[in-house]
Design a protein around this motif. Sequence first.
Motif, mmCIF file in Angstrom:
data_model
loop_
_atom_site.group_PDB
_atom_site.id
_atom_site.type_symbol
_atom_site.label_atom_id
_atom_site.label_comp_id
_atom_site.label_asym_id
_atom_site.label_seq_id
_atom_site.Cartn_x
_atom_site.Cartn_y
_atom_site.Cartn_z
ATOM 1 N N TYR A 170 0.883 -1.160 0.000
ATOM 2 C CA TYR A 170 0.000 0.000 0.000
ATOM 3 C C TYR A 170 0.922 1.211 0.000
ATOM 4 O O TYR A 170 1.761 1.340 0.912
ATOM 5 C CB TYR A 170 -0.933 0.014 1.220
ATOM 6 C CG TYR A 170 -1.647 1.334 1.311
ATOM 7 C CD1 TYR A 170 -2.493 1.733 0.283
ATOM 8 C CD2 TYR A 170 -1.428 2.214 2.370
ATOM 9 C CE1 TYR A 170 -3.106 2.967 0.313
ATOM 10 C CE2 TYR A 170 -2.041 3.446 2.411
ATOM 11 C CZ TYR A 170 -2.879 3.818 1.371
ATOM 12 O OH TYR A 170 -3.481 5.055 1.385
ATOM 13 N N ALA A 171 0.808 2.056 -1.031
ATOM 14 C CA ALA A 171 1.665 3.238 -1.166
ATOM 15 C C ALA A 171 3.152 2.884 -0.997
ATOM 16 O O ALA A 171 3.890 3.573 -0.297
ATOM 17 C CB ALA A 171 1.239 4.330 -0.192
ATOM 18 N N GLU A 172 3.543 1.780 -1.617
ATOM 19 C CA GLU A 172 4.941 1.302 -1.638
ATOM 20 C C GLU A 172 5.438 0.754 -0.304
ATOM 21 O O GLU A 172 6.612 0.415 -0.170
ATOM 22 C CB GLU A 172 5.914 2.372 -2.163
ATOM 23 C CG GLU A 172 5.611 2.842 -3.587
ATOM 24 C CD GLU A 172 5.574 1.702 -4.620
ATOM 25 O OE1 GLU A 172 6.307 0.717 -4.437
ATOM 26 O OE2 GLU A 172 4.789 1.818 -5.578
ATOM 27 N N ARG A 173 4.538 0.635 0.663
ATOM 28 C CA ARG A 173 4.970 0.085 1.952
ATOM 29 C C ARG A 173 4.419 -1.319 2.147
ATOM 30 O O ARG A 173 3.491 -1.730 1.468
ATOM 31 C CB ARG A 173 4.467 0.975 3.098
ATOM 32 C CG ARG A 173 5.091 2.342 3.023
ATOM 33 C CD ARG A 173 4.691 3.179 4.218
ATOM 34 N NE ARG A 173 5.231 4.522 4.040
ATOM 35 C CZ ARG A 173 4.969 5.542 4.818
ATOM 36 N NH1 ARG A 173 4.167 5.402 5.859
ATOM 37 N NH2 ARG A 173 5.499 6.729 4.580
ATOM 38 N N TYR A 174 4.940 -2.012 3.112
ATOM 39 C CA TYR A 174 4.520 -3.349 3.570
ATOM 40 C C TYR A 174 4.958 -4.489 2.656
ATOM 41 O O TYR A 174 4.629 -5.633 2.908
ATOM 42 C CB TYR A 174 2.987 -3.441 3.752
ATOM 43 C CG TYR A 174 2.383 -2.326 4.575
ATOM 44 C CD1 TYR A 174 2.469 -2.353 5.968
ATOM 45 C CD2 TYR A 174 1.742 -1.255 3.966
ATOM 46 C CE1 TYR A 174 1.912 -1.327 6.730
ATOM 47 C CE2 TYR A 174 1.185 -0.229 4.718
ATOM 48 C CZ TYR A 174 1.276 -0.270 6.090
ATOM 49 O OH TYR A 174 0.724 0.741 6.837
ATOM 50 N N ARG A 175 5.693 -4.183 1.586
ATOM 51 C CA ARG A 175 6.108 -5.255 0.671
ATOM 52 C C ARG A 175 6.997 -6.274 1.375
ATOM 53 O O ARG A 175 7.092 -7.421 0.974
ATOM 54 C CB ARG A 175 6.895 -4.670 -0.509
ATOM 55 C CG ARG A 175 6.077 -3.785 -1.432
ATOM 56 C CD ARG A 175 6.834 -3.577 -2.739
ATOM 57 N NE ARG A 175 6.358 -2.455 -3.528
ATOM 58 C CZ ARG A 175 5.369 -2.505 -4.409
ATOM 59 N NH1 ARG A 175 4.715 -3.630 -4.592
ATOM 60 N NH2 ARG A 175 5.007 -1.445 -5.096
ATOM 61 N N ASN A 176 7.679 -5.844 2.412
ATOM 62 C CA ASN A 176 8.671 -6.684 3.090
ATOM 63 C C ASN A 176 8.081 -7.700 4.051
ATOM 64 O O ASN A 176 8.811 -8.539 4.581
ATOM 65 C CB ASN A 176 9.673 -5.791 3.841
ATOM 66 C CG ASN A 176 8.991 -4.794 4.776
ATOM 67 O OD1 ASN A 176 7.972 -4.202 4.417
ATOM 68 N ND2 ASN A 176 9.549 -4.604 5.950
ATOM 69 N N LEU A 177 6.776 -7.660 4.299
ATOM 70 C CA LEU A 177 6.201 -8.684 5.178
ATOM 71 C C LEU A 177 6.346 -10.058 4.537
ATOM 72 O O LEU A 177 6.030 -10.222 3.358
ATOM 73 C CB LEU A 177 4.708 -8.411 5.406
ATOM 74 C CG LEU A 177 4.372 -7.161 6.218
ATOM 75 C CD1 LEU A 177 2.872 -6.874 6.132
ATOM 76 C CD2 LEU A 177 4.798 -7.344 7.662
ATOM 77 N N PRO A 178 6.764 -11.063 5.280
ATOM 78 C CA PRO A 178 6.936 -12.399 4.675
ATOM 79 C C PRO A 178 5.613 -13.144 4.492
ATOM 80 O O PRO A 178 5.578 -14.186 3.858
ATOM 81 C CB PRO A 178 7.844 -13.126 5.664
ATOM 82 C CG PRO A 178 7.689 -12.413 6.950
ATOM 83 C CD PRO A 178 7.295 -10.999 6.647
#
Length: 189
Positions: A170-178
Motif C-alpha cells: 500500500y503506497a509502496e509500503r509493507y512489501r517486506n512482510l513475509p
Amino acid sequence: MAPERERINGVIKEDLKEILFSEELIKHRVAELGAQISGDYAGKIPLLIGVLSGSFIFFADILRFIDLKCEVRFLMVSSYGLSSSTKGSVNIAAEIDFEIAGRDVIIVEDILDSGVTISALRDVITKYVPSSLRICVLLDKPARRQIPVEVDYVGFQCPDEFLVGYGLDYAERYRNLPYIASLKPEVYS
Ligand code: IMP
Ligand code: MG
C-alpha cells in the motif's frame, strides 16, 4: 488458520488487521504451482514475464520451483499511484524490447482484482503473437472484478480486503512482510 510464530511482529504489525496467508502456507502453494507449471511445459522453454512491482517476491520464489529451462523478463506496470484502487488505466513503463513472437509466455502477477491490469497486459502481449499465453497469479480477488479474465494458475482466492505483504504494497509500503495480511481500513481510507 493455525496461529504460528511469525518473523515480523514489530511496528508494521500495528497496521495489520489479520494474517490471511502465512509464510509456510504461501511457500507450500508456490511450490505446488511451480511443479504444475514444470509439468505443463515439459520439453518447452517458457518465457516468464514478471509484472513489477507487486510480483517480485512471488516471481523470485516460484521461479525456483520451476524445473525447466526458462527465460525471465519483467514489465513495470502501474495503475494505482498512491491510492488503494485501480484508476482504470494501465501504464506499461517501457517498450517491450524482447522477442515474444513464437514463445510460450507465462505472465506472473501478484493479484487479480478488477481485471484491468491483466486484461490490458494480455491484449498487449497478444499483439506480439506468442505461440501460447498463460497467466499465473498468486491471489484472485473475485469480488471486485470489472473485466472477466481467465487465469490459468491461481495460488489463493482472497476476500475483498486490501492485502499487503509478500510483495504487495500500500503506497509502496509493507512489501517486506513475509506473509500476506489485510490492512486495517483506517490505514488506507
Ligand atoms: P486490477 O487491475 O484491479 O486487477 O489490479 C491489479 C493490480 O492492483 C495488481 O497488480 C496489484 O498491484 C494491485 N492490487 C490489487 N488489489 C490489491 C491489494 O489488495 N493489495 C495490493 N495491491 C493490490
Ligand atoms: Mg501489480
